[in-house]
Design a protein around this motif. Structure first.
Motif, PDB file in Angstrom:
ATOM      1  N   VAL A  29       0.849  -1.186   0.000  1.00 45.97           N
ATOM      2  CA  VAL A  29       0.000   0.000   0.000  1.00 45.97           C
ATOM      3  C   VAL A  29       0.884   1.235   0.000  1.00 45.97           C
ATOM      4  O   VAL A  29       1.897   1.288   0.709  1.00 45.97           O
ATOM      5  N   VAL A  30       0.518   2.221  -0.801  1.00 46.48           N
ATOM      6  CA  VAL A  30       1.186   3.521  -0.767  1.00 46.48           C
ATOM      7  C   VAL A  30       0.123   4.602  -0.693  1.00 46.48           C
ATOM      8  O   VAL A  30      -0.853   4.584  -1.454  1.00 46.48           O
ATOM      9  N   LEU A  31       0.284   5.530   0.247  1.00 48.71           N
ATOM     10  CA  LEU A  31      -0.537   6.732   0.319  1.00 48.71           C
ATOM     11  C   LEU A  31       0.388   7.920   0.107  1.00 48.71           C
ATOM     12  O   LEU A  31       1.372   8.090   0.837  1.00 48.71           O
ATOM     13  N   ALA A  32       0.088   8.720  -0.895  1.00 50.45           N
ATOM     14  CA  ALA A  32       0.940   9.861  -1.242  1.00 50.45           C
ATOM     15  C   ALA A  32       0.085  11.119  -1.272  1.00 50.45           C
ATOM     16  O   ALA A  32      -0.937  11.174  -1.963  1.00 50.45           O
ATOM     17  N   LEU A  33       0.505  12.117  -0.531  1.00 54.53           N
ATOM     18  CA  LEU A  33      -0.280  13.341  -0.366  1.00 54.53           C
ATOM     19  C   LEU A  33       0.519  14.558  -0.805  1.00 54.53           C
ATOM     20  O   LEU A  33       1.722  14.660  -0.536  1.00 54.53           O
ATOM     21  N   THR A  34      -0.156  15.461  -1.504  1.00 52.90           N
ATOM     22  CA  THR A  34       0.400  16.786  -1.747  1.00 52.90           C
ATOM     23  C   THR A  34      -0.538  17.796  -1.104  1.00 52.90           C
ATOM     24  O   THR A  34      -1.759  17.735  -1.286  1.00 52.90           O
ATOM     25  N   ARG A  35       0.034  18.693  -0.325  1.00 47.26           N
ATOM     26  CA  ARG A  35      -0.763  19.669   0.437  1.00 47.26           C
ATOM     27  C   ARG A  35      -0.057  21.016   0.351  1.00 47.26           C
ATOM     28  O   ARG A  35       1.053  21.180   0.865  1.00 47.26           O
ATOM     29  N   HIS A  36      -0.656  21.964  -0.352  1.00 47.00           N
ATOM     30  CA  HIS A  36      -0.016  23.267  -0.573  1.00 47.00           C
ATOM     31  C   HIS A  36       1.371  23.102  -1.206  1.00 47.00           C
ATOM     32  O   HIS A  36       2.286  23.864  -0.913  1.00 47.00           O
ATOM     33  N   GLY A  45       2.144  -2.530   4.245  1.00 43.56           N
ATOM     34  CA  GLY A  45       1.373  -3.630   3.695  1.00 43.56           C
ATOM     35  C   GLY A  45       1.547  -4.893   4.506  1.00 43.56           C
ATOM     36  O   GLY A  45       2.372  -4.951   5.432  1.00 43.56           O
ATOM     37  N   THR A  46       0.772  -5.907   4.148  1.00 39.48           N
ATOM     38  CA  THR A  46       0.793  -7.165   4.882  1.00 39.48           C
ATOM     39  C   THR A  46       1.906  -8.099   4.413  1.00 39.48           C
ATOM     40  O   THR A  46       2.212  -9.077   5.085  1.00 39.48           O
ATOM     41  N   ALA A  47       2.483  -7.820   3.254  1.00 43.25           N
ATOM     42  CA  ALA A  47       3.557  -8.665   2.723  1.00 43.25           C
ATOM     43  C   ALA A  47       4.919  -8.141   3.171  1.00 43.25           C
ATOM     44  O   ALA A  47       5.049  -6.995   3.618  1.00 43.25           O
ATOM     45  N   LEU A  48       5.932  -8.989   3.035  1.00 40.22           N
ATOM     46  CA  LEU A  48       7.289  -8.529   3.274  1.00 40.22           C
ATOM     47  C   LEU A  48       7.623  -7.415   2.291  1.00 40.22           C
ATOM     48  O   LEU A  48       7.194  -7.442   1.131  1.00 40.22           O
ATOM     49  N   ALA A  49       8.389  -6.450   2.737  1.00 40.31           N
ATOM     50  CA  ALA A  49       8.743  -5.340   1.857  1.00 40.31           C
ATOM     51  C   ALA A  49       9.503  -5.860   0.640  1.00 40.31           C
ATOM     52  O   ALA A  49      10.401  -6.698   0.767  1.00 40.31           O
ATOM     53  N   PRO A  50       9.142  -5.407  -0.566  1.00 40.28           N
ATOM     54  CA  PRO A  50       9.842  -5.851  -1.779  1.00 40.28           C
ATOM     55  C   PRO A  50      11.252  -5.284  -1.828  1.00 40.28           C
ATOM     56  O   PRO A  50      11.586  -4.343  -1.083  1.00 40.28           O
ATOM     57  N   PRO A  51      12.112  -5.824  -2.696  1.00 36.51           N
ATOM     58  CA  PRO A  51      13.493  -5.330  -2.791  1.00 36.51           C
ATOM     59  C   PRO A  51      13.564  -3.832  -3.098  1.00 36.51           C
ATOM     60  O   PRO A  51      14.398  -3.121  -2.561  1.00 36.51           O
ATOM     61  N   MET A  52      12.694  -3.374  -3.982  1.00 38.96           N
ATOM     62  CA  MET A  52      12.629  -1.948  -4.289  1.00 38.96           C
ATOM     63  C   MET A  52      11.575  -1.311  -3.390  1.00 38.96           C
ATOM     64  O   MET A  52      10.521  -1.907  -3.154  1.00 38.96           O
ATOM     65  N   PRO A  53      11.822  -0.131  -2.833  1.00 39.33           N
ATOM     66  CA  PRO A  53      10.822   0.508  -1.967  1.00 39.33           C
ATOM     67  C   PRO A  53       9.454   0.583  -2.635  1.00 39.33           C
ATOM     68  O   PRO A  53       9.352   0.835  -3.838  1.00 39.33           O
ATOM     69  N   ARG A  54       8.411   0.361  -1.874  1.00 40.22           N
ATOM     70  CA  ARG A  54       7.055   0.366  -2.441  1.00 40.22           C
ATOM     71  C   ARG A  54       6.747   1.674  -3.152  1.00 40.22           C
ATOM     72  O   ARG A  54       6.073   1.685  -4.180  1.00 40.22           O
ATOM     73  N   GLU A  55       7.217   2.779  -2.618  1.00 36.30           N
ATOM     74  CA  GLU A  55       6.916   4.072  -3.226  1.00 36.30           C
ATOM     75  C   GLU A  55       7.678   4.309  -4.527  1.00 36.30           C
ATOM     76  O   GLU A  55       7.415   5.280  -5.238  1.00 36.30           O
ATOM     77  N   ALA A  56       8.617   3.399  -4.861  1.00 37.33           N
ATOM     78  CA  ALA A  56       9.360   3.514  -6.118  1.00 37.33           C
ATOM     79  C   ALA A  56       8.829   2.577  -7.200  1.00 37.33           C
ATOM     80  O   ALA A  56       9.269   2.651  -8.345  1.00 37.33           O
ATOM     81  N   LEU A  57       7.889   1.699  -6.839  1.00 42.89           N
ATOM     82  CA  LEU A  57       7.336   0.756  -7.803  1.00 42.89           C
ATOM     83  C   LEU A  57       6.305   1.442  -8.702  1.00 42.89           C
ATOM     84  O   LEU A  57       5.729   2.461  -8.352  1.00 42.89           O
ATOM     85  N   ARG A  58       6.070   0.833  -9.865  1.00 38.51           N
ATOM     86  CA  ARG A  58       5.064   1.338 -10.796  1.00 38.51           C
ATOM     87  C   ARG A  58       3.792   0.510 -10.616  1.00 38.51           C
ATOM     88  O   ARG A  58       3.819  -0.710 -10.637  1.00 38.51           O
ATOM     89  N   ALA A 321      -3.554   6.934  -3.878  1.00 38.51           N
ATOM     90  CA  ALA A 321      -3.482   5.703  -3.090  1.00 38.51           C
ATOM     91  C   ALA A 321      -3.407   4.518  -4.038  1.00 38.51           C
ATOM     92  O   ALA A 321      -4.130   4.463  -5.031  1.00 38.51           O
ATOM     93  N   THR A 322      -2.524   3.581  -3.731  1.00 34.71           N
ATOM     94  CA  THR A 322      -2.397   2.361  -4.524  1.00 34.71           C
ATOM     95  C   THR A 322      -2.354   1.155  -3.596  1.00 34.71           C
ATOM     96  O   THR A 322      -1.854   1.242  -2.467  1.00 34.71           O
ATOM     97  N   ALA A 323      -2.879   0.037  -4.070  1.00 34.42           N
ATOM     98  CA  ALA A 323      -2.871  -1.190  -3.280  1.00 34.42           C
ATOM     99  C   ALA A 323      -2.788  -2.389  -4.205  1.00 34.42           C
ATOM    100  O   ALA A 323      -3.418  -2.407  -5.260  1.00 34.42           O
ATOM    101  N   MET A 332      -9.401   0.118   0.443  1.00 31.68           N
ATOM    102  CA  MET A 332      -8.536   1.193  -0.010  1.00 31.68           C
ATOM    103  C   MET A 332      -9.316   2.410  -0.497  1.00 31.68           C
ATOM    104  O   MET A 332      -9.040   3.543  -0.104  1.00 31.68           O
ATOM    105  N   VAL A 333     -10.304   2.183  -1.364  1.00 28.98           N
ATOM    106  CA  VAL A 333     -11.032   3.303  -1.955  1.00 28.98           C
ATOM    107  C   VAL A 333     -11.782   4.080  -0.881  1.00 28.98           C
ATOM    108  O   VAL A 333     -11.704   5.319  -0.824  1.00 28.98           O
TER     109      VAL A 333
END
Length: 349
Positions: A29-36, A45-58, A321-323, A332-333
């Motif tokens: 899961v990634v939550l990304a916010l822009t504020r001003h 997330g419930t899984a083990l963290a992937p090799p690449m950071p979740r926020e860097a995945l497509r 938000a992505t899941a 999520m929604v």
């Protein structure tokens, strides 16, 4: 009492996002916010963290791709390549003879789901019901899509009712290609992605390890990436969370982009529907009332992933938000929507 320091505000926003993250049940899961204009990103997330950071995945955006497609449509309309009120058949000259109703469908109606076309072509319905995780789109090329359109019987006259249609949005791909003389991926890249600086956004998979892996409703069984074939305009966009924030910021601060007018065009309300006409739609977004002014949002899902994008112009807030799990039980929604709505009315962060 003195105003909170920027660092304190950042901590509050991080805490708000972390609380929301804990409500979402998915492997990644990634939550990304822009504020001003300031960004805050949390992941887990419930899984083990992937090799690449979740926020860097497509991540696969599914139907959120429609907002990119309709923005491209607005760009082409502003540049005079086509008109929103052109008939679909004006740009598909090689069609066999079609019914009078099909000849009445306009590009605006495809974009706003008022064409009368079904959600998906009828020859995909049985497979979708019997095999919900089998990708029926994969073998459905553009030629077949257009042929199917030519023999489709509409559920209602164009322009009279709202009915969500992947079929209709997919047709915008070959229509825009014919009008502009380039294929849809080239048009989207040259006219939307590159001008907005969306270098982490694509219409297909990246190199091994750079794409998030989706899962079935159970959250455990992996699902292959979605090949959208002829439905590319309806659901093929993939993006890293940073690009999703850039995309939202372009809508929030359109005057700072080279697509200023088209970005404004896709935010103008164009129809109302439902009981007491409570549901408002722009050319590309759903619009709901919120504190200080409306918030605009859209959601998307593929066979194993979900995504949410929303923004509230009055407060300069955008949320992505992505899941990597399919199904409502992921929450999520609902969680993303409620978070954006709450932040829209909260002047303390």
């Amino acid at each position: 009492m003195s105003a909170p320091r920027p660092a304190a505000l950042a901590d509050r926003l991080t805490d708000r996002l972390a609380d929301a993250l804990a409500q979402i049940d998915a492997p990644d899961v990634v939550l990304a916010l822009t504020r001003h204009g300031r960004r805050t990103v949390v992941s887990g997330g419930t899984a083990l963290a992937p090799p690449m950071p979740r926020e860097a995945l497509r991540y696969e955006l599914g139907s959120l791709s429609k907002t990119y497609t309709v923005l491209l449509l607005a760009v082409l309309a502003r540049s005079g390549v086509l008109s929103l009120d052109d008939a679909v058949t004006d740009h598909l000259p090689d069609l066999p003879p079609v019914s009078a109703d099909l000849r009445r469908i306009t590009l605006r109606q495809l974009a706003t789901h008022t064409s009368g076309l079904p959600r998906i072509p009828r020859d995909l319905v049985a497979g979708a019901l019997l095999h919900p995780y089998r990708n029926g789109y994969a073998g459905y090329d553009t030629e077949r899509l257009v042929r199917t359109f030519a023999r489709t019987t509409l559920a209602h006259r164009p322009g009279t009712r709202w009915h969500y249609s992947n079929f209709g949005l997919a047709l915008l791909g070959p229509v825009m290609s014919a009008a502009a003389g380039a294929d849809y991926p080239t048009l989207l890249t040259d006219r939307v992605l590159r001008p907005l600086g969306l270098s982490g956004t694509t219409l297909g998979p990246g190199t091994t390890g750079t794409d998030a892996i989706g899962h079935r409703t159970n959250g455990r069984t992996p699902v292959a990436g979605a090949d959208m074939a002829g439905f590319v305009a309806a659901g093929a966009v993939r993006a890293v969370p940073g690009d999703l924030l850039t995309y939202l910021e372009a809508h929030l601060f359109a005057e700072d982009t080279p697509l200023r007018q088209p970005l404004r065009d896709v935010q103008v309300p164009v129809l109302r529907r439902g009981w007491q006409h409570r549901h408002t739609h722009t050319l590309a977004w759903y619009q709901h009332p919120a504190a200080g002014g409306p918030m605009l949002f859209h959601v998307g899902a593929t066979f194993g992933q979900q995504a949410f994008l929303g923004f509230h112009p009055a407060s300069g807030t955008g949320l992505a938000a992505t899941a990597t799990r399919r199904g409502r039980t992921c929450r999520m929604v609902h969680t993303a929507y409620e978070l954006l709505y709450a932040l829209a009315g909260d002047s303390t962060v």
